[in-house]
Design a protein around this motif. Structure first.
Motif, PDB file in Angstrom:
ATOM      1  N   LEU A 149       0.866  -1.100   0.007  1.00 21.45           N
ATOM      2  CA  LEU A 149       0.127  -0.193   0.128  1.00 21.45           C
ATOM      3  C   LEU A 149       0.852   1.231   0.113  1.00 21.45           C
ATOM      4  CD1 LEU A 149      -3.014  -1.200   2.522  1.00 21.45           C
ATOM      5  CD2 LEU A 149      -2.824  -1.173   0.096  1.00 21.45           C
ATOM      6  N   ASP A 150       2.001   1.142   0.576  1.00 24.76           N
ATOM      7  CA  ASP A 150       3.034   2.261   0.387  1.00 24.76           C
ATOM      8  C   ASP A 150       3.628   2.414  -0.816  1.00 24.76           C
ATOM      9  OD1 ASP A 150       2.267   3.023   3.134  1.00 24.76           O
ATOM     10  OD2 ASP A 150       4.067   1.993   3.956  1.00 24.76           O
ATOM     11  N   ASN A 151       3.723   1.588  -1.613  1.00 25.17           N
ATOM     12  CA  ASN A 151       4.591   1.638  -3.016  1.00 25.17           C
ATOM     13  C   ASN A 151       3.461   1.568  -4.170  1.00 25.17           C
ATOM     14  OD1 ASN A 151       7.447   1.608  -2.368  1.00 25.17           O
ATOM     15  ND2 ASN A 151       6.536   0.212  -0.872  1.00 25.17           N
ATOM     16  N   LEU A 152       2.254   1.864  -4.057  1.00 28.79           N
ATOM     17  CA  LEU A 152       1.378   1.769  -5.186  1.00 28.79           C
ATOM     18  C   LEU A 152       1.917   2.254  -6.701  1.00 28.79           C
ATOM     19  CD1 LEU A 152      -2.205   1.668  -3.411  1.00 28.79           C
ATOM     20  CD2 LEU A 152      -1.071  -0.232  -4.296  1.00 28.79           C
ATOM     21  N   ASP A 153       2.403   3.529  -6.495  1.00 27.01           N
ATOM     22  CA  ASP A 153       2.867   4.169  -7.382  1.00 27.01           C
ATOM     23  C   ASP A 153       3.856   3.588  -8.249  1.00 27.01           C
ATOM     24  OD1 ASP A 153       1.197   6.320  -7.594  1.00 27.01           O
ATOM     25  OD2 ASP A 153       2.460   7.628  -6.102  1.00 27.01           O
ATOM     26  N   GLY A 154       5.003   3.173  -7.470  1.00 25.45           N
ATOM     27  CA  GLY A 154       6.220   2.155  -8.059  1.00 25.45           C
ATOM     28  C   GLY A 154       5.766   0.980  -8.442  1.00 25.45           C
ATOM     29  N   ILE A 155       4.577   0.207  -7.898  1.00 26.20           N
ATOM     30  CA  ILE A 155       3.903  -1.130  -8.467  1.00 26.20           C
ATOM     31  C   ILE A 155       3.338  -0.805  -9.822  1.00 26.20           C
ATOM     32  CG2 ILE A 155       2.392  -2.821  -8.215  1.00 26.20           C
ATOM     33  CD1 ILE A 155       2.932  -2.513  -5.033  1.00 26.20           C
ATOM     34  N   GLY A 156       2.650   0.297  -9.886  1.00 25.06           N
ATOM     35  CA  GLY A 156       2.033   0.718 -11.245  1.00 25.06           C
ATOM     36  C   GLY A 156       3.199   1.200 -12.234  1.00 25.06           C
ATOM     37  N   ASP A 157       4.221   1.347 -11.855  1.00 24.82           N
ATOM     38  CA  ASP A 157       5.409   1.875 -12.839  1.00 24.82           C
ATOM     39  C   ASP A 157       6.299   0.658 -13.014  1.00 24.82           C
ATOM     40  OD1 ASP A 157       4.721   4.547 -13.738  1.00 24.82           O
ATOM     41  OD2 ASP A 157       5.655   5.178 -11.994  1.00 24.82           O
TER      42      ASP A 157
END
Length: 658
Positions: free
Chosen positions: A287-295
């Motif tokens: 949940l803290d890394n959603l932006d990175g996971i999406g990229d």
């Protein structure tokens, strides 16, 4: 992505101790090179002559691992004697491969002589660890890969990967026989920041005189293994058309010894499932890394990661055996909404995490579980054991992204750090992109789950989930004709459902060979051995063709290879019963006698084969193939799709005793 060839394609699997830095701000462009075109960027050195020179100059695996003054082609036996680091690696690889195989509750043998005790040699085979310390085997440098884009993960100016294939040559009387094996090793070098990554990008966009000197002084970060360690032939796994198990490991030097390291973004399923506190930490990290996971650019905490990963084929992209996050998370564990534009749903979060693991990358748009296999050495491979394309579909697409990344950085612009899903086609400016026949696609019913879905380009084709696994958060399909009228040679002709075995062991998917697959035919075609030139037959999975293969006889014109460079199908060499005899005996002497030909699908850099198939070079030197026309087909870059385990360099069995 992972190891060895794998790594090439998706992302590497061993996290660097420090967290990756935030994206670097733009830098001023050099007045000497104000703008760099992606076409001018070097992202790979793969030409055999260039690689041979680099290997001779000090980039051979023995030298990289610290062996003093290695000979021109050091054998693995020589390396084990003269390199402490290689000796430790070889012992670790062999011991773990044997120990894992011993835990499988099926018959396994090592060589031909033992296999003959079973009818038609239909018995499981395991890797012979003696290949790692043999007087006849050696590692060949097959690629030098620029991974400046890995700075998004590891800091500095990313990495350089030196890729090696395990191979052998054995003299038998007056004849020299050889092959490569389904084992790749990736020596990962760190590129320190030094003068800045802008300067590094410019170095990769020129032809520097110090190429060898620069690469030789880069520090060794880690060594990665991707090895097929068990294979069950199609006579044992009749519905899967065979299964294979791959071992994925990463090692780094610590206190003078090579030790196993955690695998990047690959969670330790058994340990996390047994500990509620670790489960909570995993969910928090996601949940803290959603932006990175999406990229596609993120790192899970190191203490949550495994040090061993296993990957299973065939039908790998949908199998829960290759999706560790499906074993740890339910869609209901994640929020319903609030995701960045790069993530369409909670299901896509789980799928993107799966794709970022070692086994996820290993399967996605790969070539028999590898993303880079290298151009064949004809002195080793012979006539019938050659690849037409030396890399996977995913790797081919990645080249453009990496070139654009390096060009932007070298031109003073902030590069686009977004990495698409490894199965996704090139982005389209006109909405949802489309893919061709038999290619991987997203079923329309799942489009709402993904931020950037893709479909089928051809009229009359539909994206069908041909290997359904209900435990997968997102299932992928293939573009197949809606009716037999749209079917051509080589296409998928069966579809079915995978029932997963219980995942309770360590590693969690060790016993995934117990999975079952039940399928039905899609078009009602004949499945006997009565072939004609004007009707298609659905060849059954028991002969080793995953999901069946539409097939027919060649016409006279097709046997002459008329229009073979432009047609979607081709009159290629097929094994039949003669191939089975080669499997049971000495394939080196047997394969040159194969003369059977039939219609299958063609392939090229513009048309990759479907999952579990590979683009093989047409062996025009055989007596059954018109040599001049066949050579023209090869020169045009056209090959034919064949099941991956029909090519001996991609299977651990069929080779002589090391």
């Amino acid at each position: 992505m992972l190891l060895t060839a794998l790594l090439l394609g998706c992302m590497d699997k061993t996290p660097a101790p420090p967290p990756p830095p935030p994206p670097s701000p733009p830098v001023a462009a050099s007045p000497l090179r104000p703008s760099i075109s992606p076409d001018d960027v070097t992202v790979e050195i793969i030409a055999p002559d260039a690689l041979a020179a680099l290997e001779a100059g000090g980039l051979g695996l023995a030298a990289v691992l610290g062996a003093p003054e290695p000979p021109e082609r050091p054998t693995t036996a020589w390396m084990a004697e003269h390199s402490t680091h290689y000796q430790q690696l070889a012992a670790g690889w062999g011991d773990e491969a044997v120990a894992l195989a011993a835990r499988l509750d099926r018959d396994l043998v090592v060589d031909h002589r033992a296999a003959t005790r079973w009818p038609a040699s239909n018995v499981g085979r395991r890797l012979d660890p003696r290949w790692f310390t043999s007087d006849t085997s050696f590692f060949q440098l097959i690629g030098v890969i620029n991974r400046l884009d890995r700075r998004e993960f590891v800091g500095g100016c990313g990495e350089v990967r030196l890729l090696y294939r395990l191979a052998y040559q054995i003299e038998t009387g007056a004849e020299m026989i050889g092959s490569r094996l389904p084992v790749t090793v990736n020596a990962v070098l760190s590129w320190p920041e030094e003068d800045g990554c802008h300067a590094a990008a410019q170095w990769w966009s020129s032809e520097p005189d110090d190429r060898l000197e620069k690469l030789r002084v880069l520090p060794l970060k880690q060594v990665e293994l991707n090895a097929q360690i068990v294979r069950f032939p199609s006579g044992v796994e009749t519905t899967f058309a065979g299964q294979a198990l791959y071992l994925l490991k990463v090692y780094a030097e610590q206190d003078g010894a090579m030790v196993a390291r955690p695998l990047e973004n690959t969670p330790d399923v058994a340990r996390i499932r047994a500990d509620p506190a670790l489960q909570a930490e995993l969910l928090e990290a996601i949940l803290d890394n959603l932006d990175g996971i999406g990229d596609g650019v993120y790192q899970l905490p190191e203490h949550l990661l495994a040090t061993t990963a296993l990957s299973w084929s065939t039908l790998g992209i949908n199998r829960s055996a290759n999706k560790p996050l499906d074993a740890l998370l339910e869609v209901s564990d994640l929020p319903v909404a609030g995701y960045p534009d790069t993530l369409g749903s909670a299901a896509e979060v789980i799928e993107r995490l799966n794709a970022g693991t070692c086994m996820g990358c290993h399967q996605a748009a790969s070539t028999a579980g590898f993303h880079f296999l290298g151009e064949d050495d004809l002195a080793v491979s012979g006539v019938t054991n050659r690849l037409q394309l030396p890399f996977s579909e995913h790797y081919h697409r990645e080249r453009d992204r990496r070139r654009a990344y390096v060009a932007a950085l070298g031109s003073g612009r902030a590069p686009d750090r977004h990495r698409p899903h490894p199965l996704a086609p090139a982005p389209s400016a006109e909405g949802i992109p489309d893919v061709g026949s038999n290619a991987t696609c997203v079923p329309p019913a799942s489009w709402d789950l993904l931020a950037a879905p893709w479909g089928c380009a051809q009229d009359g084709e539909v994206c069908t989930v041909v290997a359904a696994d209900a435990s997968s958060a997102v299932e992928f399909g293939q573009c197949v004709p809606e009716s037999v009228a749209g079917l051509s040679a080589g296409m998928t002709c069966r579809a079915g459902t995978i029932t997963a075995a219980e995942r309770v062991d360590v590693p969690f998917n060790l016993h995934a060979y117990r999975d079952t697959f039940s399928s039905t035919q899609l078009y009602g075609l004949a499945e006997d051995k009565r072939f004609t030139t004007d009707s298609l037959n659905c060849r059954p999975t028991v002969i080793g063709v995953p999901l069946g293969r539409a097939y027919r006889r060649c016409t006279t014109e097709e046997r002459a290879l008329t229009d073979a460079t432009t047609s979607p199908d081709i009159c290629a060499v097929v094994g039949g019963s003669k191939f089975d005899q080669c499997v049971e005996g000495d394939f080196h002497r047997c394969l040159s006698g194969i003369v059977g030909r039939g219609m299958v699908d063609s392939c090229s850099i513009d048309r990759f084969c479907r999952e579990d198939y590979i683009c093989q070079a047409l062996p025009h030197q055989l007596s059954s193939v018109p040599d001049e026309a066949g050579k023209a087909v090869e020169d045009a870059g056209v090959g034919f799709c064949t099941p991956t385990y029909f090519l001996f360099q991609l299977r651990l069995d069929g080779h002589p005793t090391p």
